[in-house]
Design a protein around this motif. Structure first.
Motif, PDB file in Angstrom:
ATOM      1  N   THR A  26     -30.816  -3.237 -23.308  1.00 47.00           N
ATOM      2  CA  THR A  26     -31.740  -2.174 -23.705  1.00 47.00           C
ATOM      3  C   THR A  26     -31.071  -0.850 -23.365  1.00 47.00           C
ATOM      4  O   THR A  26     -30.838  -0.560 -22.185  1.00 47.00           O
ATOM      5  CB  THR A  26     -33.070  -2.281 -22.936  1.00 47.00           C
TER       6      THR A  26
ATOM      7  N   ASP B 255     -18.565 -11.814 -15.975  1.00 41.12           N
ATOM      8  CA  ASP B 255     -19.432 -10.847 -15.289  1.00 41.12           C
ATOM      9  C   ASP B 255     -18.620 -10.282 -14.128  1.00 41.12           C
ATOM     10  O   ASP B 255     -17.808 -10.992 -13.527  1.00 41.12           O
ATOM     11  CB  ASP B 255     -20.702 -11.538 -14.767  1.00 41.12           C
ATOM     12  N   VAL B 256     -18.855  -9.008 -13.816  1.00 42.20           N
ATOM     13  CA  VAL B 256     -18.117  -8.399 -12.709  1.00 42.20           C
ATOM     14  C   VAL B 256     -18.600  -8.924 -11.353  1.00 42.20           C
ATOM     15  O   VAL B 256     -17.902  -8.779 -10.349  1.00 42.20           O
ATOM     16  CB  VAL B 256     -18.202  -6.850 -12.745  1.00 42.20           C
ATOM     17  N   VAL B 257     -19.777  -9.543 -11.324  1.00 43.15           N
ATOM     18  CA  VAL B 257     -20.294 -10.132 -10.073  1.00 43.15           C
ATOM     19  C   VAL B 257     -19.938 -11.621 -10.054  1.00 43.15           C
ATOM     20  O   VAL B 257     -20.351 -12.374 -10.945  1.00 43.15           O
ATOM     21  CB  VAL B 257     -21.827  -9.926  -9.977  1.00 43.15           C
TER      22      VAL B 257
ATOM     23  N   LYS C 149     -37.253   2.418 -16.613  1.00 39.91           N
ATOM     24  CA  LYS C 149     -36.023   2.583 -17.410  1.00 39.91           C
ATOM     25  C   LYS C 149     -36.361   2.744 -18.894  1.00 39.91           C
ATOM     26  O   LYS C 149     -35.875   3.677 -19.560  1.00 39.91           O
ATOM     27  CB  LYS C 149     -35.116   1.359 -17.216  1.00 39.91           C
TER      28      LYS C 149
ATOM     29  N   LEU D 221     -37.876  -1.787 -14.661  1.00 41.66           N
ATOM     30  CA  LEU D 221     -37.528  -1.919 -16.082  1.00 41.66           C
ATOM     31  C   LEU D 221     -38.455  -1.073 -16.949  1.00 41.66           C
ATOM     32  O   LEU D 221     -38.014  -0.471 -17.933  1.00 41.66           O
ATOM     33  CB  LEU D 221     -37.579  -3.390 -16.507  1.00 41.66           C
TER      34      LEU D 221
ATOM     35  N   MET E  83     -24.781  -8.032 -22.474  1.00 42.66           N
ATOM     36  CA  MET E  83     -26.126  -7.946 -21.892  1.00 42.66           C
ATOM     37  C   MET E  83     -25.990  -7.194 -20.568  1.00 42.66           C
ATOM     38  O   MET E  83     -25.980  -7.789 -19.486  1.00 42.66           O
ATOM     39  CB  MET E  83     -26.684  -9.367 -21.695  1.00 42.66           C
ATOM     40  N   PHE E  84     -25.852  -5.868 -20.693  1.00 46.60           N
ATOM     41  CA  PHE E  84     -25.509  -4.999 -19.566  1.00 46.60           C
ATOM     42  C   PHE E  84     -26.715  -4.159 -19.127  1.00 46.60           C
ATOM     43  O   PHE E  84     -27.680  -3.999 -19.867  1.00 46.60           O
ATOM     44  CB  PHE E  84     -24.373  -4.057 -19.970  1.00 46.60           C
TER      45      PHE E  84
ATOM     46  N   GLY F 230     -26.192 -11.794 -16.037  1.00 42.01           N
ATOM     47  CA  GLY F 230     -27.190 -11.560 -14.998  1.00 42.01           C
ATOM     48  C   GLY F 230     -28.478 -12.329 -15.251  1.00 42.01           C
ATOM     49  O   GLY F 230     -28.464 -13.430 -15.820  1.00 42.01           O
ATOM     50  N   ASN F 231     -29.604 -11.729 -14.854  1.00 44.80           N
ATOM     51  CA  ASN F 231     -30.906 -12.406 -14.967  1.00 44.80           C
ATOM     52  C   ASN F 231     -31.201 -12.861 -16.384  1.00 44.80           C
ATOM     53  O   ASN F 231     -31.749 -13.939 -16.593  1.00 44.80           O
ATOM     54  CB  ASN F 231     -32.026 -11.453 -14.520  1.00 44.80           C
ATOM     55  N   MET F 232     -30.844 -12.044 -17.341  1.00 43.81           N
ATOM     56  CA  MET F 232     -31.110 -12.369 -18.747  1.00 43.81           C
ATOM     57  C   MET F 232     -29.906 -13.073 -19.383  1.00 43.81           C
ATOM     58  O   MET F 232     -30.052 -14.105 -20.046  1.00 43.81           O
ATOM     59  CB  MET F 232     -31.416 -11.090 -19.535  1.00 43.81           C
TER      60      MET F 232
HETATM   61  P1  NAD Z   1     -28.896  -7.752 -14.574  1.00 41.55           P
HETATM   62  O1  NAD Z   1     -28.536  -6.573 -13.760  1.00 41.55           O
HETATM   63  O2  NAD Z   1     -29.444  -8.966 -13.917  1.00 41.55           O
HETATM   64  O3  NAD Z   1     -27.622  -8.218 -15.461  1.00 41.55           O
HETATM   65  C1  NAD Z   1     -26.644  -7.355 -15.967  1.00 41.55           C
HETATM   66  C2  NAD Z   1     -25.290  -7.962 -15.637  1.00 41.55           C
HETATM   67  O4  NAD Z   1     -24.252  -7.208 -16.260  1.00 41.55           O
HETATM   68  C3  NAD Z   1     -24.995  -7.952 -14.131  1.00 41.55           C
HETATM   69  O5  NAD Z   1     -24.774  -9.291 -13.687  1.00 41.55           O
HETATM   70  C4  NAD Z   1     -23.736  -7.087 -14.013  1.00 41.55           C
HETATM   71  O6  NAD Z   1     -22.859  -7.519 -12.995  1.00 41.55           O
HETATM   72  C5  NAD Z   1     -23.126  -7.286 -15.387  1.00 41.55           C
HETATM   73  N1  NAD Z   1     -22.146  -6.271 -15.772  1.00 41.55           N
HETATM   74  C6  NAD Z   1     -22.233  -4.922 -15.697  1.00 41.55           C
HETATM   75  N2  NAD Z   1     -21.115  -4.343 -16.198  1.00 41.55           N
HETATM   76  C7  NAD Z   1     -20.317  -5.354 -16.600  1.00 41.55           C
HETATM   77  C8  NAD Z   1     -19.022  -5.403 -17.215  1.00 41.55           C
HETATM   78  N3  NAD Z   1     -18.337  -4.302 -17.532  1.00 41.55           N
HETATM   79  N4  NAD Z   1     -18.495  -6.612 -17.511  1.00 41.55           N
HETATM   80  C9  NAD Z   1     -19.168  -7.756 -17.207  1.00 41.55           C
HETATM   81  N5  NAD Z   1     -20.395  -7.765 -16.626  1.00 41.55           N
HETATM   82  C10 NAD Z   1     -20.949  -6.587 -16.334  1.00 41.55           C
HETATM   83  O7  NAD Z   1     -29.924  -7.213 -15.678  1.00 41.55           O
HETATM   84  P2  NAD Z   1     -30.879  -8.090 -16.622  1.00 41.55           P
HETATM   85  O8  NAD Z   1     -32.239  -8.166 -16.028  1.00 41.55           O
HETATM   86  O9  NAD Z   1     -30.151  -9.324 -17.023  1.00 41.55           O
HETATM   87  O10 NAD Z   1     -31.012  -7.092 -17.862  1.00 41.55           O
HETATM   88  C11 NAD Z   1     -29.949  -6.922 -18.783  1.00 41.55           C
HETATM   89  C12 NAD Z   1     -30.407  -6.017 -19.897  1.00 41.55           C
HETATM   90  O11 NAD Z   1     -31.542  -6.591 -20.547  1.00 41.55           O
HETATM   91  C13 NAD Z   1     -30.853  -4.627 -19.429  1.00 41.55           C
HETATM   92  O12 NAD Z   1     -30.412  -3.682 -20.364  1.00 41.55           O
HETATM   93  C14 NAD Z   1     -32.375  -4.740 -19.373  1.00 41.55           C
HETATM   94  O13 NAD Z   1     -33.009  -3.486 -19.561  1.00 41.55           O
HETATM   95  C15 NAD Z   1     -32.642  -5.682 -20.531  1.00 41.55           C
HETATM   96  N6  NAD Z   1     -33.873  -6.466 -20.421  1.00 41.55           N
HETATM   97  C16 NAD Z   1     -34.200  -7.078 -19.261  1.00 41.55           C
HETATM   98  C17 NAD Z   1     -35.374  -7.816 -19.176  1.00 41.55           C
HETATM   99  C18 NAD Z   1     -35.767  -8.516 -17.892  1.00 41.55           C
HETATM  100  O14 NAD Z   1     -36.916  -8.964 -17.791  1.00 41.55           O
HETATM  101  N7  NAD Z   1     -34.881  -8.658 -16.922  1.00 41.55           N
HETATM  102  C19 NAD Z   1     -36.213  -7.929 -20.280  1.00 41.55           C
HETATM  103  C20 NAD Z   1     -35.829  -7.326 -21.478  1.00 41.55           C
HETATM  104  C21 NAD Z   1     -34.653  -6.587 -21.542  1.00 41.55           C
END
Ligand code: NAD
Length: 299
Positions: free
Chosen positions: A94, A31-33, A244, A241, A64-65, A10-12
């Motif tokens: 996280t 990724d599931v998406v 959360k 976030l 990274m879920f 995903g984003n990270m």
């Molecule tokens: P996101 O929702 O963009 O990415 C998560 C990805 O995981 C999604 O694309 C989702 O489809 C995928 N996913 C879920 N279940 C799955 C599975 N079983 N198999 C494969 N893929 C699966 O979230 P994000 O912003 O990338 O954040 C990810 C983690 O990092 C979170 O725990 C978040 O709290 C933490 N985090 C995010 C940030 C930020 O700024 N975005 C900063 C620090 C920490």
């Protein structure tokens, strides 16, 4: 060079996996998406048909879920069984401290190694490879993971045993959530007392009120030109976030019987902020709620 499975693009996770590819590692991603998977494919990640086939040849599995439930479900529903013996499972999501400890216990029971390595630094840090990793791991597992984490991060801190990375992450973010509310309340009070935002900033930024929420992520436009307040609170670090992370801090406060008062209050304030339109805004946007509520009190 290592063969790495990266799950959750995903984003990270997307830009983190891209950094590993750019450094010469072989990365099998899933990724599931499908859009996330396709995007990762354009950065050189080898797109797997499913999570299980992504991990089959991997020396390390990075997840990274969104939440702990996602991590534990994925571990239980095939990842651990599909991996080669003694694979190193690195969870960068996280999640709750207790879930992180459970995740490692599951990995070890299945004949693997496991660690928590949550990050701070956001999407920009992931794209730049400058994330801070907070790691909870056995010393030898930390040493195995370190070269890989160094590719994605600018700072890698071994915080202690399993769960310690998540503990450091939520403690830091509890400081951040509480301090942002304090800074925002001070600016609104200053406004009501006829003080300019710049004057308060000039004093507090060089005095005992100094903190990151003030001097880097300043919640009013002007004093810090690139803080999110200058772009109508586009994140930055989104309210969802922060809500959360403070929810995870609240779980830990309750479980440990810590007599905190501001942490739970900040968790409640940010949950409401996220639920009432702030989820996609920078968390410093909490100042607009404080200002609006102050007008209601006055009226
Ligand atoms: P996101 O929702 O963009 O990415 C998560 C990805 O995981 C999604 O694309 C989702 O489809 C995928 N996913 C879920 N279940 C799955 C599975 N079983 N198999 C494969 N893929 C699966 O979230 P994000 O912003 O990338 O954040 C990810 C983690 O990092 C979170 O725990 C978040 O709290 C933490 N985090 C995010 C940030 C930020 O700024 N975005 C900063 C620090 C920490």
């Amino acid at each position: 060079m290592s063969t790495i499975a990266f799950l959750g693009l995903g984003n990270m996770g997307g830009p983190m996996a891209a950094k590993l590819v750019a450094a010469g590692h072989t990365v099998h991603g899933f990724d599931v998406v499908s859009a996330a998977l396709e995007r990762a494919g354009t950065t050189g990640v080898i797109v797997a048909a499913d999570a299980v086939s992504a991990v089959a040849d991997a020396e390390m599995v990075i997840t990274m879920f969104p939440s702990g439930a996602h991590v534990l479900d994925a571990y239980r529903e095939g990842l651990l069984a599909a991996a080669q013996h003694n694979t190193l499972f690195i969870d960068c999501s996280t999640i709750d401290v207790a879930d992180a400890i459970t995740a490692r216990e599951l990995a070890v029971a299945a004949g693997h190694r496991g660690m928590d390595a949550p990050v701070s630094g956001g999407v920009m840090g992931a794209e730049a490879g400058t994330l801070t990793f907070m790691v909870g791991a056995q010393a030898e597992d930390f040493e195995s993971a370190r070269p890989i984490l160094d590719v994605m991060g600018g700072r890698v801190v071994h915080c202690g045993e399993s769960g310690a990375g998540q503990a450091a992450k939520i403690c830091n973010n509890m400081i951040l959530g509480v301090s942002m509310i304090a800074v925002a309340e001070a600016f609104v009070l200053g406004e009501k007392l006829g003080l300019s935002n710049q004057a308060l900033f000039d004093v507090a930024s060089a005095a005992s009120g100094q903190c990151w929420a003030l001097t880097t992520n300043c919640p009013v436009p002007g004093p810090v030109p690139n803080s999110p307040a200058n772009r109508d609170y586009q994140p930055g670090f989104a309210g969802a976030l922060m809500a959360k992370d403070l929810g995870l801090a609240l779980n830990a406060l309750e479980r440990t019987g810590t007599a905190a008062e501001l942490g739970p209050l900040a968790a409640q304030i940010y949950r409401r902020f996220a639920d009432e339109g702030g989820a996609g805004r920078d968390f410093s946007g909490i100042i607009t709620v404080i200002r609006d509520n102050s007008e209601k009190v006055k009226g």
